[in-house]
Design a protein around this motif. Structure first.
Motif, mmCIF file in Angstrom:
data_model
loop_
_atom_site.group_PDB
_atom_site.id
_atom_site.type_symbol
_atom_site.label_atom_id
_atom_site.label_comp_id
_atom_site.label_asym_id
_atom_site.label_seq_id
_atom_site.Cartn_x
_atom_site.Cartn_y
_atom_site.Cartn_z
ATOM 1 N N ALA A 1 0.834 -1.204 0.000
ATOM 2 C CA ALA A 1 0.000 0.000 0.000
ATOM 3 C C ALA A 1 0.868 1.254 0.000
ATOM 4 C CB ALA A 1 -0.917 0.002 1.222
ATOM 5 N N THR A 2 1.115 1.810 -1.184
ATOM 6 C CA THR A 2 1.930 3.027 -1.232
ATOM 7 C C THR A 2 1.255 4.174 -0.477
ATOM 8 O OG1 THR A 2 1.012 3.526 -3.414
ATOM 9 C CG2 THR A 2 3.179 2.500 -3.355
ATOM 10 N N HIS A 3 -0.072 4.218 -0.485
ATOM 11 C CA HIS A 3 -0.760 5.300 0.227
ATOM 12 C C HIS A 3 -0.530 5.221 1.735
ATOM 13 C CE1 HIS A 3 -3.763 2.079 0.599
ATOM 14 N NE2 HIS A 3 -4.228 2.746 1.647
ATOM 15 N N GLU A 4 -0.231 4.044 2.269
ATOM 16 C CA GLU A 4 0.118 3.911 3.678
ATOM 17 C C GLU A 4 1.597 4.186 3.912
ATOM 18 O OE1 GLU A 4 -1.201 0.392 5.801
ATOM 19 O OE2 GLU A 4 -2.792 0.094 4.322
ATOM 20 N N LEU A 5 2.417 3.888 2.919
ATOM 21 C CA LEU A 5 3.863 4.084 3.062
ATOM 22 C C LEU A 5 4.250 5.558 3.008
ATOM 23 C CD1 LEU A 5 6.697 1.966 1.930
ATOM 24 C CD2 LEU A 5 6.732 4.295 1.079
ATOM 25 N N TRP A 6 3.663 6.344 2.093
ATOM 26 C CA TRP A 6 4.084 7.737 1.892
ATOM 27 C C TRP A 6 4.117 8.575 3.160
ATOM 28 C CZ3 TRP A 6 7.116 7.757 -1.712
ATOM 29 C CH2 TRP A 6 6.842 7.288 -2.995
ATOM 30 N N PRO A 7 3.103 8.510 4.019
ATOM 31 C CA PRO A 7 3.166 9.351 5.231
ATOM 32 C C PRO A 7 4.355 9.012 6.144
ATOM 33 C CG PRO A 7 0.931 8.552 4.884
ATOM 34 C CD PRO A 7 1.811 7.815 3.912
ATOM 35 N N HIS A 8 4.955 7.832 5.952
ATOM 36 C CA HIS A 8 6.058 7.389 6.805
ATOM 37 C C HIS A 8 7.364 7.240 6.024
ATOM 38 C CE1 HIS A 8 2.907 6.711 9.689
ATOM 39 N NE2 HIS A 8 2.296 5.923 8.816
ATOM 40 N N PHE A 9 7.381 7.714 4.787
ATOM 41 C CA PHE A 9 8.573 7.572 3.949
ATOM 42 C C PHE A 9 9.779 8.293 4.557
ATOM 43 C CE2 PHE A 9 11.213 8.255 0.120
ATOM 44 C CZ PHE A 9 11.350 6.922 -0.262
ATOM 45 N N SER A 10 9.513 9.320 5.346
ATOM 46 C CA SER A 10 10.619 10.053 5.991
ATOM 47 C C SER A 10 11.431 9.150 6.924
ATOM 48 C CB SER A 10 10.091 11.266 6.743
ATOM 49 O OG SER A 10 9.233 10.852 7.797
ATOM 50 N N ILE A 11 10.838 8.088 7.431
ATOM 51 C CA ILE A 11 11.585 7.148 8.280
ATOM 52 C C ILE A 11 12.725 6.543 7.464
ATOM 53 C CG2 ILE A 11 11.479 4.960 9.543
ATOM 54 C CD1 ILE A 11 8.486 5.657 10.129
ATOM 55 N N ILE A 12 12.427 6.141 6.251
ATOM 56 C CA ILE A 12 13.443 5.566 5.361
ATOM 57 C C ILE A 12 14.452 6.633 4.961
ATOM 58 C CG2 ILE A 12 13.835 4.446 3.117
ATOM 59 C CD1 ILE A 12 10.979 3.197 3.481
ATOM 60 N N GLN A 13 13.968 7.836 4.650
ATOM 61 C CA GLN A 13 14.860 8.932 4.259
ATOM 62 C C GLN A 13 15.804 9.313 5.395
ATOM 63 O OE1 GLN A 13 11.577 11.559 2.893
ATOM 64 N NE2 GLN A 13 12.822 11.761 1.036
ATOM 65 N N ASP A 14 15.293 9.421 6.601
ATOM 66 C CA ASP A 14 16.130 9.778 7.750
ATOM 67 C C ASP A 14 17.167 8.697 8.028
ATOM 68 O OD1 ASP A 14 14.605 12.079 7.973
ATOM 69 O OD2 ASP A 14 13.438 11.358 9.695
ATOM 70 N N TRP A 15 16.763 7.441 7.898
ATOM 71 C CA TRP A 15 17.689 6.321 8.100
ATOM 72 C C TRP A 15 18.802 6.354 7.046
ATOM 73 C CZ3 TRP A 15 17.920 1.983 4.682
ATOM 74 C CH2 TRP A 15 18.772 0.972 5.116
ATOM 75 N N ALA A 16 18.440 6.614 5.794
ATOM 76 C CA ALA A 16 19.451 6.694 4.726
ATOM 77 C C ALA A 16 20.409 7.852 4.986
ATOM 78 C CB ALA A 16 18.771 6.843 3.367
ATOM 79 N N ALA A 17 19.898 8.990 5.414
ATOM 80 C CA ALA A 17 20.750 10.145 5.708
ATOM 81 C C ALA A 17 21.665 9.860 6.893
ATOM 82 C CB ALA A 17 19.881 11.374 5.978
ATOM 83 N N LYS A 18 21.150 9.218 7.921
ATOM 84 C CA LYS A 18 21.936 8.891 9.117
ATOM 85 C C LYS A 18 23.164 8.058 8.761
ATOM 86 C CE LYS A 18 21.583 5.930 13.191
ATOM 87 N NZ LYS A 18 20.713 4.975 13.879
ATOM 88 N N HIS A 19 23.010 7.146 7.810
ATOM 89 C CA HIS A 19 24.098 6.242 7.418
ATOM 90 C C HIS A 19 24.828 6.713 6.156
ATOM 91 C CE1 HIS A 19 23.273 3.207 10.444
ATOM 92 N NE2 HIS A 19 21.985 3.350 10.186
ATOM 93 N N ASN A 20 24.474 7.905 5.662
ATOM 94 C CA ASN A 20 25.069 8.436 4.434
ATOM 95 C C ASN A 20 24.931 7.439 3.270
ATOM 96 O OD1 ASN A 20 26.297 10.454 2.919
ATOM 97 N ND2 ASN A 20 28.334 9.590 3.244
ATOM 98 N N ILE A 21 23.755 6.864 3.159
ATOM 99 C CA ILE A 21 23.475 5.896 2.097
ATOM 100 C C ILE A 21 23.100 6.661 0.829
ATOM 101 C CG2 ILE A 21 21.999 3.989 1.371
ATOM 102 C CD1 ILE A 21 21.539 3.416 4.407
#
Length: 129
Positions: free
Chosen positions: A83-103
């Motif tokens: 469900a992309t419509h459920e994922l989008w509101p929480h996509f920042s979790i993935i973005q923040d994790w990627a930024a934290k690890h410089n991915i």
């Protein structure tokens, strides 16, 4: 190992991925199976998308580190969701994790009809060192 990021445009930067990653002289490559919100005792989560994303990331990190790699070495991250419509509101979790690890990873996001049992999100990665 040498990584080169290829971004002909800038718009993907807001979405926390790159268009391509070239890797030269890797010392190893780890292909990680899709990691989901499954507990250490093998029970699939039936919680909400936010909780499942967090547990899937935790499980992905555990596999990567136990293999002797680092999250910063992720060069490809495929995201599957029911469900992309459920994922989008929480996509920042993935973005923040990627930024934290410089991915800096190439990414594909795909909505699928279903995942195993009650799962809503799955993260599949390729990691180099």
């Amino acid at each position: 190992m040498e990584k080169r990021i290829i971004n002909p445009w800038e718009w993907q930067n807001e979405r926390s991925y790159v268009q391509a990653v070239e890797v030269k002289n890797p010392q190893g490559t780890l292909y990680v199976s899709g990691q989901t919100a499954i507990s250490p005792d093998g029970i699939s989560s039936n919680e909400n998308m936010e909780s499942q994303i967090k547990l899937a990331i935790k499980n992905l990190e555990q596999v990567i580190t136990e293999a002797g790699y680092e999250c910063s070495g992720i060069v490809r991250l495929n995201i599957y969701t029911t469900a992309t419509h459920e994922l989008w509101p929480h996509f920042s979790i993935i973005q923040d994790w990627a930024a934290k690890h410089n991915i800096k990873q190439a990414t594909t996001l795909m909505e699928v009809k279903s995942l195993f049992e009650t799962l809503k999100v799955e993260l599949e990665a390729t990691v180099v060192r």
